[in-house]
Design an enzyme around this catalytic site. Structure first.
Site, PDB file in Angstrom:
ATOM      1  N   LYS A   1       0.830  -1.195   0.000  1.00 12.46           N
ATOM      2  CA  LYS A   1       0.000   0.000   0.000  1.00 12.46           C
ATOM      3  C   LYS A   1       0.878   1.264   0.000  1.00 12.46           C
ATOM      4  CE  LYS A   1      -3.868  -2.271   2.430  1.00 12.46           C
ATOM      5  NZ  LYS A   1      -4.782  -2.160   3.601  1.00 12.46           N
TER       6      LYS A   1
ATOM      7  N   TYR B   1     -12.487  -3.156  -2.728  1.00 11.12           N
ATOM      8  CA  TYR B   1     -13.015  -2.969  -1.387  1.00 11.12           C
ATOM      9  C   TYR B   1     -14.545  -2.863  -1.417  1.00 11.12           C
ATOM     10  CZ  TYR B   1      -8.317  -2.446   0.618  1.00 11.12           C
ATOM     11  OH  TYR B   1      -7.028  -2.672   1.057  1.00 11.12           O
TER      12      TYR B   1
ATOM     13  N   PHE C   1     -15.667   4.974   6.784  1.00  7.11           N
ATOM     14  CA  PHE C   1     -14.253   5.252   6.487  1.00  7.11           C
ATOM     15  C   PHE C   1     -13.888   4.992   5.030  1.00  7.11           C
ATOM     16  CE2 PHE C   1     -14.520   0.883   8.174  1.00  7.11           C
ATOM     17  CZ  PHE C   1     -13.918   0.162   7.138  1.00  7.11           C
TER      18      PHE C   1
ATOM     19  N   ARG D   1      -1.176 -14.346   5.303  1.00  5.93           N
ATOM     20  CA  ARG D   1      -1.978 -13.582   6.270  1.00  5.93           C
ATOM     21  C   ARG D   1      -1.309 -13.603   7.651  1.00  5.93           C
ATOM     22  NH1 ARG D   1      -6.484 -10.281   4.858  1.00  5.93           N
ATOM     23  NH2 ARG D   1      -7.326 -10.716   6.914  1.00  5.93           N
TER      24      ARG D   1
ATOM     25  N   THR E   1      -5.803  -6.842  10.897  1.00  9.06           N
ATOM     26  CA  THR E   1      -6.023  -5.547  10.250  1.00  9.06           C
ATOM     27  C   THR E   1      -5.432  -4.355  11.021  1.00  9.06           C
ATOM     28  OG1 THR E   1      -8.076  -6.472   9.388  1.00  9.06           O
ATOM     29  CG2 THR E   1      -7.812  -4.085   9.214  1.00  9.06           C
TER      30      THR E   1
ATOM     31  N   ASN F   1      -2.007   0.299   7.114  1.00  9.43           N
ATOM     32  CA  ASN F   1      -1.440  -0.942   7.661  1.00  9.43           C
ATOM     33  C   ASN F   1      -0.564  -1.665   6.643  1.00  9.43           C
ATOM     34  OD1 ASN F   1      -3.447  -1.823   5.989  1.00  9.43           O
ATOM     35  ND2 ASN F   1      -4.711  -2.730   7.590  1.00  9.43           N
TER      36      ASN F   1
ATOM     37  N   HIS G   1      -1.910  -5.306   1.740  1.00  2.23           N
ATOM     38  CA  HIS G   1      -3.114  -6.110   1.550  1.00  2.23           C
ATOM     39  C   HIS G   1      -2.678  -7.540   1.262  1.00  2.23           C
ATOM     40  CE1 HIS G   1      -6.888  -7.710   0.022  1.00  2.23           C
ATOM     41  NE2 HIS G   1      -6.154  -8.250  -0.940  1.00  2.23           N
TER      42      HIS G   1
ATOM     43  N   GLU H   1      -8.917 -11.629  -7.060  1.00  5.55           N
ATOM     44  CA  GLU H   1      -8.034 -10.466  -6.881  1.00  5.55           C
ATOM     45  C   GLU H   1      -6.826 -10.518  -7.816  1.00  5.55           C
ATOM     46  OE1 GLU H   1      -7.202 -10.313  -2.662  1.00  5.55           O
ATOM     47  OE2 GLU H   1      -9.210  -9.563  -2.204  1.00  5.55           O
TER      48      GLU H   1
HETATM   49  N1  UDP Z   1      -9.979  -0.455   7.074  1.00 10.13           N
HETATM   50  C1  UDP Z   1     -10.159   0.786   7.665  1.00 10.13           C
HETATM   51  N2  UDP Z   1     -10.934   0.855   8.801  1.00 10.13           N
HETATM   52  C2  UDP Z   1     -11.523  -0.249   9.348  1.00 10.13           C
HETATM   53  C3  UDP Z   1     -11.343  -1.493   8.717  1.00 10.13           C
HETATM   54  C4  UDP Z   1     -10.563  -1.561   7.579  1.00 10.13           C
HETATM   55  O1  UDP Z   1      -9.652   1.799   7.184  1.00 10.13           O
HETATM   56  O2  UDP Z   1     -12.220  -0.122  10.384  1.00 10.13           O
HETATM   57  C5  UDP Z   1      -9.106  -0.546   5.871  1.00 10.13           C
HETATM   58  C6  UDP Z   1      -7.720  -1.136   6.203  1.00 10.13           C
HETATM   59  O3  UDP Z   1      -6.740  -0.487   5.387  1.00 10.13           O
HETATM   60  C7  UDP Z   1      -7.908  -2.593   5.803  1.00 10.13           C
HETATM   61  C8  UDP Z   1      -8.792  -2.448   4.556  1.00 10.13           C
HETATM   62  O4  UDP Z   1      -9.706  -1.410   4.905  1.00 10.13           O
HETATM   63  O5  UDP Z   1      -6.660  -3.228   5.541  1.00 10.13           O
HETATM   64  C9  UDP Z   1      -9.571  -3.696   4.188  1.00 10.13           C
HETATM   65  O6  UDP Z   1     -10.313  -4.123   5.291  1.00 10.13           O
HETATM   66  P1  UDP Z   1     -10.401  -5.667   5.662  1.00 10.13           P
HETATM   67  O7  UDP Z   1     -11.422  -5.808   6.746  1.00 10.13           O
HETATM   68  O8  UDP Z   1     -10.572  -6.479   4.431  1.00 10.13           O
HETATM   69  O9  UDP Z   1      -8.959  -5.942   6.362  1.00 10.13           O
HETATM   70  P2  UDP Z   1      -7.658  -6.738   5.863  1.00 10.13           P
HETATM   71  O10 UDP Z   1      -8.127  -7.925   5.069  1.00 10.13           O
HETATM   72  O11 UDP Z   1      -6.809  -5.792   5.071  1.00 10.13           O
HETATM   73  O12 UDP Z   1      -6.966  -7.141   7.148  1.00 10.13           O
HETATM   74 MG    MG Z   2      -9.493  -8.005   3.479  1.00 12.75          MG
END
Ligand code: UDP
Ligand code: MG
Length: 158
Positions: A14, A54, A62, A90, A96, A117, A120, A131
């Site tokens: 990212k 997304y 958000f 993962r 996350t 974070n 992805h 994806e």
């Molecule tokens: N995200 C955010 N706020 C939240 C949850 C997610 O900004 O409360 C963002 C964060 O960058 C996250 C991405 O949205 O990595 C995708 O969310 P997901 O739940 O799929 O998490 P991931 O798979 O990346 O752990």
């Molecule tokens: Mg995700």
């Protein structure tokens, strides 16, 4: 013993990973694990692709900040292959929210944010397949032998 499944997964470095000069450090963690890089390119993610990628979050409050963040600089897209690559990746990435992630994971070591974070990583075989197709054309993915597979895996693994 049952053999672990060969899988492919999508990683996105990212904007914060690029801007904070953590790209090499993060990539090295995947390489050291033994995962094989089968595709890599830099891109600016379009509105359409962000909304698709997304789509499970478009209704969240958000979402706009997430979209701005993901488009704030180019990202690096990486396709990885290996045994159980999706769950293994993962675990290397961590959960996350960076402030809740275990030390030793990428997010645990380098992120204090629930949004910025760094990486992805696909979360399941179905999403990984969609994806990878979303971001890579077929000719951008490479199928090749890696001699270190003999050391990374047992002789009878694949
Ligand atoms: N995200 C955010 N706020 C939240 C949850 C997610 O900004 O409360 C963002 C964060 O960058 C996250 C991405 O949205 O990595 C995708 O969310 P997901 O739940 O799929 O998490 P991931 O798979 O990346 O752990
Ligand atoms: Mg995700």
């Amino acid at each position: 013993m049952e053999k672990a499944q060969e899988e492919k997964t999508l990683i996105i470095m990212k904007p914060d990973a690029i801007q904070r000069s953590l790209f090499g450090e993060i990539l090295q963690r995947f390489e050291r694990k033994g995962l094989k890089i089968i595709g890599v390119k830099m891109a600016k993610i379009s509105d359409v692709l962000i909304e698709e990628h997304y789509s499970h979050l478009t209704e969240k409050p958000f979402f706009n900040t997430l979209k701005n963040y993901m488009q704030s600089s180019p990202v690096v897209l990486i396709a990885l292959a290996g045994a159980n690559a999706i769950s293994a990746t993962r675990l290397i990435v961590g959960p996350t929210k960076g402030y809740e992630a275990d030390a030793g994971s990428i997010r645990g070591d380098y992120s204090l944010s629930g949004q910025s974070n760094l990486v992805h990583a696909s979360d399941a075989p179905e999403t990984a397949e969609v994806e990878i197709k979303r971001f890579f054309a077929e000719e951008e993915l490479f199928d090749y032998q890696k001699p270190d597979y003999k050391l990374v895996y047992s002789e009878d693994h694949f």
